[in-house]
Design an enzyme around this catalytic site. Structure first.
Site, PDB file in Angstrom:
ATOM      1  N   SER A  50      -2.623  -6.695  -6.671  1.00 25.15           N
ATOM      2  CA  SER A  50      -2.610  -5.609  -5.692  1.00 25.15           C
ATOM      3  C   SER A  50      -2.908  -6.140  -4.299  1.00 25.15           C
ATOM      4  O   SER A  50      -3.471  -7.224  -4.124  1.00 25.15           O
ATOM      5  CB  SER A  50      -3.638  -4.540  -6.060  1.00 25.15           C
ATOM      6  N   ASP A  51      -2.549  -5.371  -3.292  1.00 25.58           N
ATOM      7  CA  ASP A  51      -2.960  -5.674  -1.926  1.00 25.58           C
ATOM      8  C   ASP A  51      -4.443  -5.338  -1.779  1.00 25.58           C
ATOM      9  O   ASP A  51      -5.025  -4.631  -2.621  1.00 25.58           O
ATOM     10  CB  ASP A  51      -2.115  -4.887  -0.925  1.00 25.58           C
ATOM     11  N   THR A  52      -5.046  -5.836  -0.709  1.00 22.01           N
ATOM     12  CA  THR A  52      -6.493  -5.719  -0.533  1.00 22.01           C
ATOM     13  C   THR A  52      -6.918  -4.283  -0.246  1.00 22.01           C
ATOM     14  O   THR A  52      -6.426  -3.668   0.698  1.00 22.01           O
ATOM     15  CB  THR A  52      -6.955  -6.636   0.622  1.00 22.01           C
ATOM     16  N   GLY A  53      -7.807  -3.757  -1.059  1.00 22.20           N
ATOM     17  CA  GLY A  53      -8.457  -2.490  -0.746  1.00 22.20           C
ATOM     18  C   GLY A  53      -7.790  -1.240  -1.267  1.00 22.20           C
ATOM     19  O   GLY A  53      -8.026  -0.153  -0.737  1.00 22.20           O
ATOM     20  N   TYR A  63       0.828  -1.211   0.000  1.00 24.69           N
ATOM     21  CA  TYR A  63       0.000   0.000   0.000  1.00 24.69           C
ATOM     22  C   TYR A  63       0.864   1.264   0.000  1.00 24.69           C
ATOM     23  O   TYR A  63       0.438   2.323  -0.465  1.00 24.69           O
ATOM     24  CB  TYR A  63      -0.861   0.060   1.269  1.00 24.69           C
TER      25      TYR A  63
END
Length: 907
Positions: free
Chosen positions: A409-412, A363
């Site tokens: 991608s990472d979550t969120g 992120y």
């Protein structure tokens, strides 16, 4: 789980004669081409096509064999055909992954200010905040798993074309398999029948569980935490862990892991430290490479679990320890010139070399005001989250490092943590990420905005096709288009295989780091514990009394010779197990690794115990805690990283000599933490950074003591073929330090798995040493008594003493690993003095050819005859142990499928 129609079974039997001499061994779909052997086919919804004696899934239901359904074609051919058939909504749906729950309440990431929940099961508006996370109302969480599969997953698959699901629950392997099968059934029923890919964060490690990096534990084989695996400094063991865990996951239908963290942990305050392999780029690189090869194999294939290595380009450098899950932790600072490439990127280069299927950017974002020069010519970075940073993903990861897989991608990142792009709309954020090089967005569930970005001309459909092709390449290579379903009963058997846990227990023992051992208080031998009473207490933030009771119960059951007392006043020794926990990551309070009430450690209580009796202090090091205040008065200090009680006792009692090494540097004090360089490993900090104990030992990276005593060794074959004989040699190490008169007699117990190995004989390798008896005391247990005949033959030097001879049985349908150990090893020096040694252990990789039942290294008519002789037998038949080798598909019966399978493997 193999589901082949009756018609298909008859056809397979009819074609036996034709296929006997022409069918090659099964190969990975990655190398599939015309003439490839029939792969395993499973189906519940769509029909099976039979062409030229081979079976295929009619995934689009048109009655014809389309190229993407033809496993004889190359993966590229199949991918290109399928993408040409997909609509834009089907493509954009595939580019999202959704968190999914069976029904147990778990936390979901909180939406950003002004954002919306980003998970299907978090769609209602009833949000409440718990420990910095928002969780949805309980009504959906009270549903039974099948209802959830029919509601959330059905909606995601059928209406939004989703195919990637992140499992956030911790059910048994059997229940998990039933659940993943239900999701695959929904996917099979869609227009093109594209299978789902089930994803998980780590599930095999002891230690604290937390959202996003280790949400499950205890249902599969249980291993030390990642730092503990690093402390073993054993890449081969790390690979073996990956192989065992992959078999457990694959059997339950989990085909992808969001793991492991290649982040080099250079900030001791970071509360995700325990998900890393420590502070060393070299050690992290070795462990990352090995675990990827373990889970994926030398090449990705139908039995692999694909891994997503995270978090590029490395999340271990933090601003005051704060994590970028939170707005106050956005930056990845690089205050030391050249630190990015020197310390943080090498482990990702190792992951790429190992063939990691995908890579996840963090992120975090760059903040050039916090950075020393990292790029040539003084160039600076775009200050956006790494998933939105084209230089990081396309220029560095793909073009410079040569990564060929896909970027996850990472979550969120779109809704919850869109750092650096907060001013963009959701549609624009999708465009920014995809154009930067991201191929799949984790934690979002509605592809409408991604499709809108294409419609608006912000992303070309050609770029969408590129991502979808990368994703489908993995799915085809994993064999999911042929065989997405799994057998729940088999999954449970694999998950609870005791051999797997035996190997995991060895990893636990190897992970223990002995930091101090004043006056050789350890090991706690029988002689040292005579007339002693041990006081035991766990000190932690919550549940200390329960954990103390659990530890004491484990000691009583595993080692009943130890006398425990609840009364400190009558105790003669104490075992204190300190389990610190991280403090909450908030913007208004500094993070810390000091031990106090905030981290759950009652320092005064521990010091009072240490003042009262000699104390063995065991500390769970999920971070490099400041241990000086509680460690100085202890008689011995032991570091663990998430461990089972029994292996810890093996080390404390001297049945295993500690050989673990610190995977990080323990800071000297708070001042050292305050002055550290957040992007530099502790071993490259100023020498004043490292903690030194009262013996002037520096607790730096790689430090660890062992016991000055004799030990047993077991060496020899580590890889054997079914049906082949092999030897292991038993020997002694450091013998002169322990038995001054020499060894005259030895008593030891040999342990092995009788279903996999046949014990043949033990022979002496030393003149004058005789094997007095070899008594089978239980299946898989042989007690060996050996003696040195005559004073001149006493053993006074190290070396091999015995040859242990075995034969590997055919292991089709069983574990790929066998373990052999020597336990209860007692040496006698002829004067009545006995010395008990640590266990000796050897792990054997069982190599066999699929279908080779008689162990001759080939699949022949002889193997077919074995199946024919057992035909019609079931698991309830008398003598099933004799016949079950012929049960090729492990369904509890020997039938036409087993007969046909062997016939097709004959070459």
């Amino acid at each position: 789980m193999t589901r082949i129609s009756v018609h298909s079974k008859k056809l397979m039997l009819t074609s036996l004669v034709v296929s006997l001499l022409s069918s090659p061994l099964v190969v990975s779909n990655a190398n599939a081409a015309a003439g490839t052997a029939q792969p395993e086919i499973s189906h519940l919804v769509k029909n099976i096509l039979t062409i030229d004696g081979k079976t295929f899934r009619d995934l689009n239901g048109n009655g014809n064999l389309d190229p993407y359904e033809d496993w004889r074609l190359s993966v590229d051919q199949r991918v290109n055909d399928l993408v040409s058939k997909m609509t834009l909504p089907e493509k954009t749906g595939m580019m999202l992954s959704m968190s999914h729950y069976m029904g147990n309440s778990r936390s979901c990431p909180a939406p950003a200010v002004g954002g919306t929940p980003n998970d299907i099961l978090c769609e209602n508006d009833q949000w409440q905040t718990i420990n910095n996370f928002a969780v949805p109302g309980s009504e959906m969480y009270n549903l039974d798993p099948p209802v959830l599969a029919a509601s959330a997953a059905t909606k995601g698959i059928t209406e939004r074309n989703l195919r990637y699901f992140i499992i956030r629950d911790n059910p048994t392997a059997k229940d998990l398999t039933i659940w993943t099968n239900k999701i695959q059934e929904v996917a099979e029923g869609t227009r093109l029948g594209i299978p789902a890919t089930m994803i998980s964060n780590p599930r095999n490690h002891a230690g604290n569980l937390a959202f996003g990096f280790s949400e499950a534990s205890g249902q599969f084989s249980l291993w030390p935490g990642e730092l503990g695996m690093a402390a073993t400094n054993d890449p081969d063991l790390m690979k073996q862990f990956g192989q065992i865990a992959a078999k457990e996951w694959e059997a339950a239908g989990i085909r992808k892991g969001y793991q492991y963290m290649a982040d080099v942990a250079t900030d001791p305050l970071w509360m995700r430290y325990n998900g890393t392999f420590g502070e060393s780029p070299d050690l992290s690189s070795k462990m990352i490479y090995s675990v990827i090869r373990g889970f994926q194999g030398e090449q990705l294939g139908p039995h692999s679990v694909a891994l997503t290595t995270k978090h590029f380009p490395g999340g271990g450098t933090r601003l005051n320890g704060h994590d970028p899950h939170y707005s106050w932790g956005k930056p990845n600072p690089y205050p030391t010139e050249g630190s990015l490439m020197k310390y943080h990127v090498p482990s990702f280069q190792a992951a790429i070399a190992a063939g990691t299927s995908s890579i996840m950017p963090y992120y975090a974002k760059f903040d050039n005001s916090l950075n020393a020069p990292q790029l040539p010519n003084g160039e600076t970075f775009e200050e956006v989250g790494f998933a939105f940073n084209k230089y990081i993903i396309t220029d560095m990861l793909r073009n410079q490092l040569g990564f060929k897989g896909y970027v996850n991608s990472d979550t969120g990142i779109i809704t919850a943590m869109p750092w650096g792009v907060e001013n963009l709309t959701r549609v624009q954020r999708y465009a920014k990420a995809v154009n930067a090089g991201v191929d799949i967005i984790a934690g979002d569930h509605n592809p409408a905005d991604l499709a809108q970005a294409v419609t608006d001309g912000l992303i070309t459909e050609e770029r969408i096709n590129q991502s979808v092709k990368r994703l489908l390449t993995e799915t085809f290579t994993l064999g999911l288009f042929e065989n997405p379903y799994r057998d729940p009963e088999k999954a449970q058997r694999i998950a609870t295989n005791p051999i797997s846990q035996q190997i995991a227990d060895e990893a636990h023992r190897k992970s223990v780091v002995l930091l101090r051992n004043d006056n050789d208080i350890l090991p706690l031998t029988d002689a040292k514990l005579a007339n002693e009473k041990l006081y035991v207490e766990v000190v932690t933030k919550s549940g200390a009394a329960t954990q103390t009771a659990t530890l004491k119960a484990a000691i009583k059951q595993y080692d009943p010779t130890i006398v425990l007392t609840d009364n400190l006043n009558e105790a003669t020794k104490a075992l204190v197990y300190a389990i610190p926990s991280g403090v909450g990551d908030t913007p208004d309070k500094p993070l810390q690794i000091a031990l106090d009430a905030d981290t759950g450690i009652d320092v005064a209580k521990i010091k009072a115990i240490e003042d009262k009796v000699p104390t063995i202090l065991t500390i769970n090091m999920s971070n490099p805690w400041l241990i000086g205040e509680i460690a100085e008065k202890a008689a011995a200090v032991v570091s663990v990283f998430g461990i089972k009680a029994e292996p810890l006792l093996d080390v404390l009692r001297g049945r295993f000599n500690p050989n673990g090494k610190l995977p990080f540097t323990i800071p000297a004090n708070q001042a050292a933490v305050n002055n550290n360089k957040s992007d530099v490993p502790g071993y490259d900090e100023d020498p004043s950074y490292v903690y030194r104990d009262k013996n002037n030992h520096a607790y730096g990276f790689g430090f660890g003591l062992t016991y000055p005593t004799a030990s047993a060794t077991l060496t020899g074959n580590i890889s054997v073929s079914g049906g082949k004989a092999f030897n292991l040699n038993y020997g002694l190490n450091k013998i002169t330090q322990s038995v001054s008169q020499g060894v005259y007699a030895q008593d030891l117990t040999l342990n092995y798995d009788p279903t996999q190995l046949e014990y043949i004989h033990t022979e002496s390798l030393k003149s004058g040493l005789s094997v007095i008896s070899q008594n089978v005391i239980a299946p898989g247990k042989v007690r060996l008594l050996i003696a040195s005949l005559g004073a001149n033959n006493a053993i006074k030097t190290d070396g091999d003493l015995l040859s242990l001879q075995f034969k590997a049985k055919t292991v089709a349908g069983q574990s790929n690993f066998a373990s052999i150990s020597l336990t209860n090893i007692v040496l006698s020096d002829g004067t009545g003095m006995e010395t008990r040694l640590a266990n000796a252990f050897q792990s054997i990789s069982m190599v066999y050819t699929l279908g080779d039942l008689n162990g001759d290294g080939m699949v022949t008519i002889g193997d077919l005859a074995i199946v024919a002789a057992a035909y019609g037998k079931t698991s309830t038949s008398p003598g099933w142990d004799t016949f079950k080798i012929a049960d090729i598909d492990n369904d509890g019966k020997v039938d036409l499928v087993d007969l046909a399978t062997i016939a097709k493997l004959i070459n």
